[in-house]
Design an enzyme around this catalytic site. Sequence first.
Site, PDB file in Angstrom:
ATOM      1  CD  GLU A   1       1.658   0.984  -0.001  1.00  0.00           C
ATOM      2  OE1 GLU A   1       2.239   0.074  -0.626  1.00  0.00           O
ATOM      3  OE2 GLU A   1       2.265   1.758   0.742  1.00  0.00           O
TER       4      GLU A   1
ATOM      5  CG  ASP B   1       1.393   5.027  -1.087  1.00  0.00           C
ATOM      6  OD1 ASP B   1       2.395   4.640  -1.746  1.00  0.00           O
ATOM      7  OD2 ASP B   1       1.086   4.532   0.038  1.00  0.00           O
TER       8      ASP B   1
HETATM    9  N1  LIG Z   1      -1.753  -7.372   1.611  1.00  0.00           N
HETATM   10  C1  LIG Z   1      -0.894  -6.828   0.805  1.00  0.00           C
HETATM   11  N2  LIG Z   1       0.093  -6.061   1.254  1.00  0.00           N
HETATM   12  C2  LIG Z   1       0.952  -5.439   0.470  1.00  0.00           C
HETATM   13  C3  LIG Z   1       0.904  -5.697  -0.928  1.00  0.00           C
HETATM   14  N3  LIG Z   1       1.900  -4.961  -1.505  1.00  0.00           N
HETATM   15  C4  LIG Z   1       2.541  -4.326  -0.466  1.00  0.00           C
HETATM   16  N4  LIG Z   1       2.002  -4.635   0.694  1.00  0.00           N
HETATM   17  C5  LIG Z   1       2.403  -4.173   1.986  1.00  0.00           C
HETATM   18  O1  LIG Z   1       2.077  -2.809   2.124  1.00  0.00           O
HETATM   19  C6  LIG Z   1       2.879  -2.207   3.121  1.00  0.00           C
HETATM   20  C7  LIG Z   1       3.309  -0.872   2.776  1.00  0.00           C
HETATM   21  O2  LIG Z   1       3.865  -0.284   3.869  1.00  0.00           O
HETATM   22  P1  LIG Z   1       4.579   1.062   3.802  1.00  0.00           P
HETATM   23  O3  LIG Z   1       5.298   1.311   2.572  1.00  0.00           O
HETATM   24  O4  LIG Z   1       5.331   1.280   5.065  1.00  0.00           O
HETATM   25  O5  LIG Z   1       3.415   2.179   3.817  1.00  0.00           O
HETATM   26  P2  LIG Z   1       2.241   2.451   4.794  1.00  0.00           P
HETATM   27  O6  LIG Z   1       2.225   1.476   5.879  1.00  0.00           O
HETATM   28  O7  LIG Z   1       0.973   2.521   3.956  1.00  0.00           O
HETATM   29  O8  LIG Z   1       2.611   3.846   5.285  1.00  0.00           O
HETATM   30  P3  LIG Z   1       2.320   5.151   4.572  1.00  0.00           P
HETATM   31  O9  LIG Z   1       2.277   4.976   3.171  1.00  0.00           O
HETATM   32  O10 LIG Z   1       3.416   6.051   4.978  1.00  0.00           O
HETATM   33  O11 LIG Z   1       0.955   5.581   5.058  1.00  0.00           O
HETATM   34  C8  LIG Z   1       4.036  -3.175   3.340  1.00  0.00           C
HETATM   35  O12 LIG Z   1       3.914  -3.755   4.637  1.00  0.00           O
HETATM   36  C9  LIG Z   1       3.847  -4.248   2.286  1.00  0.00           C
HETATM   37  O13 LIG Z   1       4.177  -5.508   2.739  1.00  0.00           O
HETATM   38  C10 LIG Z   1      -0.114  -6.531  -1.438  1.00  0.00           C
HETATM   39  O14 LIG Z   1      -0.256  -6.731  -2.597  1.00  0.00           O
HETATM   40  N5  LIG Z   1      -1.017  -7.052  -0.532  1.00  0.00           N
END
Ligand SMILES: Nc1nc2c(ncn2[C@@H]2O[C@H](COP(=O)(O)OP(=O)(O)OP(=O)(O)O)[C@@H](O)[C@H]2O)c(=O)[nH]1
Length: 925
Positions: free
Chosen positions: A848, A805
Amino acid sequence: MQSLAPEKLTLSALLSGRPLVWLVCLLVVFGGAALTLLLSQAVRSVEENQLRARFNLAAGERISRIQERLDGQLKELDAVQRFFNNSHEVTLGEFQGFVGPLLGDTLVYSWVPRIAGNEREQFEARAREEGMAGFAIRDLKGDSLVTSPLRPEYFPVYYSVTSRIDQVPLGMDLNSNPPRRAAIAKARSSHGVTVTERVRVIGVVEREASGVVMLAPVYDGTPPSDERLRGFVVSVFSLNLEMEAAIAPDNLASLVMRVSDVSEDGHEQLIYQSAEAPESDLLQRRVVPFGDRQYLLEVVPSADFLAEDTLSTADLVAISGLVFTLLLAGYLLLMINQRQSALALVAERTEALREREIELQLSEERWSFALDGAGHGVWDWEPQSGRFFLSRGWKTMLGYAEDEVDDSFEARGRLIHPQDQPLARAELERHLRGASAVYQSQHRMLHKDGRWIWVLDRGKVVERGVDGLPQRMIGTQTDISSSKAVELQLAMAHGQLRSLLNAATQVAIVSTDLRGAILQFNVGAERMFGYRAVEMIGRHPVVLHLESEVAERCRALGQRLGKLVPDFQAYMEEVTADDRFDEQEWTFQRRDGSRLTGSLILTGVRDEREVLVGYLGVAIDITERKHVQQALEARDRLLEKLSARVPGVLYQFRMEPNEHFSFPYTSAGILEVFEVDPETVREDAMGLLERVHPDDLERVQSSIRRSAELLTPWREDFRVLLPRQGLRWLRGESVPERGEDGAVLWHGYITDITGLKLVEQELRALSITDALTGVYNRRYFQERLDLEIARAERREGPLALVMLDVDHFKQINDCHGHEAGDRVLKALCLRVGERLRRIDVLCRLGGEEFVVLCPDTNVEQAFQVAQALWQALAKENVAGVGRVTASFGCAAWRDGEDADDLLRRVDAAVYAAKQAGRNQIRIAE
Ligand SMILES: Nc1nc2c(ncn2[C@@H]2O[C@H](COP(=O)(O)OP(=O)(O)OP(=O)(O)O)[C@@H](O)[C@H]2O)c(=O)[nH]1
C-alpha cells in the site's frame, strides 16, 4: 690356312667321284639287306616254333574234347541199358522220365524190343492201345517206311524220346536196314554195345542226317544168352553235332577236324570233316576206341589259324630293316653331297680371299699415302705381335719428326691427355671385344709445342684369328681442334640457353623443328607434363594434347581460313605463319593421364636470315587459376541466391576519407528494406541516408564514424521513413576494414526489426507497470529517479518526492476482504492520478506504499502536491470500505545526494507521519 686348302681339295676330289659315292651307298644297301635277312630268318624260326606249340596245344585239346564226348555217349547208353536190365517191365512214361535228362545233343533214344513173328499182331494192337495210333512194324526202303513182310522175329522201334526228330520212325524194324542189321547181329554175338557204320538218319535236317546208331542189348536175367535177349536200347547221334558240340564257335574255325572209321583193317571210312584243310605240315592224329569201333581223329590247322599272323614280326623286321638301310644310304648320299658342296665353297671363298688380300695390300699403300697427303694420320696395329706403325702424317700432325716418336702403342698412348685416356681406352677395348662396329674416340693429344690439340681417332679390326681375337687393326687420326672449338662454343651457348630455359621452372617451354619433332623440353615442361626431356626429344608435342580438342581447334581454324587444317602440325604452321602467334587455353594431358588447363603461346622461331626454322610453345599452368575463378563464380552465384532469399539486405558500405558514402554492393533485399534501387546507391549513399528518421540520422552517422575510427563492428537500431511502408525499425550490423587508400569498407547486413521493436516495447511497458493499479512499478521508479537525479545534477531544475502509505490497510483487508483492499488501491491511484501534473510520475513501490516523482519541484511545491493528494483522499469514501486515509512524506533532492539516500529520507518522513498519528504530512529533514 693357305697351305691347308690344296690338301683338302685333293681329298674332296677323291670323294667327289660319282662311282665311289654310289659304291659306298650300294655297300650300305647290300650289307643292310643281308643283316636284315639274317635277323628276319632268326625271328621267323622262333615264330614257327611258337606256332607249332600253339597248334599242338589246341589240336590235343580238340581231340580230347571229342574223345570225352564219345565216352559220354557210351556212358549214357550204358545207364539206359542198366535201367532196362534192372526193370522187368518199363512203361513209356518211365522211359521218358529216365531218358529225358540225358538227351542233350543226342538225336533220339529208343527202346527196340524183340518181337517173335507170331506175336506181331498182338504187339501192334497193344501199341495202338497205348496211344501210338496206326502203329505197325515196317521196313525202311530208301527214306520211307513200308509194312514189313512176315519174318521169324522183329526189332521194331518202340518207345522213343527225341527233341530233334520231327517224326520218329515208330515201328521201323532195325533188321530191315543192312547196317543196323549187321550191328544187331554183332551185338547178339558179343552181348556188348555195338556201333553201326555211318548211317543216314531220317526225319532230321540235312546237316544232322549223317550219324551213327549205338545198340546195347537188354537181357532177361543172367548170364546173357540169345534166348534171354529182350531187345536193345538204342541211341542215335549226329556226327556233325557231336563233333562240334563241345567246341566254342570262335575256336571251331581255327582247326580242321577229320574223323575216320578204321575199325576194319585196311579199310578207312571218312565219317566227318569240319572243313577243307589247307596245305600244312602241321598234323595231329590219334586213334580212339568207340564201342566196338576204332575212330581215327585227325586235326590240321585251318586257313584262319595259319593266317592269324599275316604280317609276322619277321616280316616287320625285314621291312623296317630294309627301310632303315635305304634311309641310311640316302642320308650318306646327302651328307657326302653336302660335304662336297661345302668344300667347293671353301675353295671358292679361299681363292676370293687371297685375291682380296692382294688387292688390299695394294690399296693399303694407296690409302695410307692418300690419307697422309690429306692431313690425316694413319696407324696400323697388330695386337697379338705388338707391332705398331704410325704414319709420317700422324707424327707431323703433332709437330714431331719421323724419328721423334716411337712406333709403339705405348708411345701413342702417352701423348693422349690423361683425362681422356680412360674413355679412349674403353672405346678401343669395346671394339676389340667386338661390341662396336667401329672404334671412334675424340680426345686431346699433346703437341710438340706443349699445347693440346683435339683429334678424331677412328679405327677398325680388319683381321681376326680363328679364335676370334683381333689380329690387325688399322686407324686414322684427324685434327679436329678448329671444329671442336666451334662445337664447344656451340655446346656452351646451347648449355646456357638450356639453363636459361630450365630456370623458368614454372613455365613449360617446348621447341620443335619444322616437322614438329621436339628439340627442347625444359624443366618446367618436365614438371608440368610429367615426361622426362629424354623421353620427349624427337617426339611430336601432339602427345601432350587431347585428340578431340586438337580436332575441334583444327576444324574451327579450317572454317575461319576456308581451307583444311588436318592436324596439329598444320595448325602450328597456320597460327605461326607471317610472324603471327597463337595464344589460347588448351587442355593438356600429363604422362599419368591426368589433365591440366594451360595457356599456350605458339610462335615461330626464325634464324638470323629470318627463315622459319622451328616452332616454340610456352605454356603456363592455369588449372589452379581456373579452379579459383570457377569457385568464385560459383560462390557469387551462391551468394546471389542466398541474398535473394534472406529477409534483409547484404551490403558493402564504403566511406571515403572525405566522408563520401557509397554502397558498392547491395543485395536485392534493398528494394524491400529501404525501397531504393541498388543502382541508385552504388556510387552515392545519399538516396538511402535520406530515408533514415531525422531523429536517428545523427546517431547513425556518428556511430558509423566511430566504427571507422576504431575499426570496431558497427551495430545500430534505427528508424526509417519509407514512402510505401511508412515508419520501420531497422537493425544494421557490419564489420569494417580499412583499405590501402584510406577508405573504410564495411561488410554487413541490415534487417527490418519493426516487429521485434513492437514486441520489445510491449514487454518494456509490462515490465515497468504495476499489474494491479496500472501505475509504474518500483523498477521504473528507480530507473526514472536515477535519470531525474542525473538531469537535476545537470542543473536542469529541482527534484522532489512525495511518498504516501495507506493507513491501517491491513484492517481494511481483514475487515472487508483482500478484493476490497485491491479496490482501495485502484481508487487511490485514480484519485491521485487526477490530481498530479503531467510531468509527475506516480509509482507503486509495493503493498500500500506509493511515491510521486516530481521533476522541477522544490520541497514547498512537493508539500502542496501532498496536500492536494491528502484532500483528494479525504474528499470521498471508497465504496464498500468507507473513509481511507494515508500518511505522507515530502523530500527535495539535495545536491550530491544519491537515489537511495533521497528515498531513505522521504521514507523516514512517512514513518514520522505514521508515528504522529497517521493521516498527516511530514517534510523530510
Ligand atoms: N488487498 C491488498 N492488500 C495488500 C496489498 N499489498 C499489501 N497488502 C496488505 O496491506 C497490509 C499492510 O499492512 P501494514 O504494513 O501493517 O500497514 P497498515 O495496516 O496500513 O498499518 P499502518 O501503515 O501502520 O497504518 C498487509 O496486511 C498486506 O497484506 C495489495 O495489493 N492488495
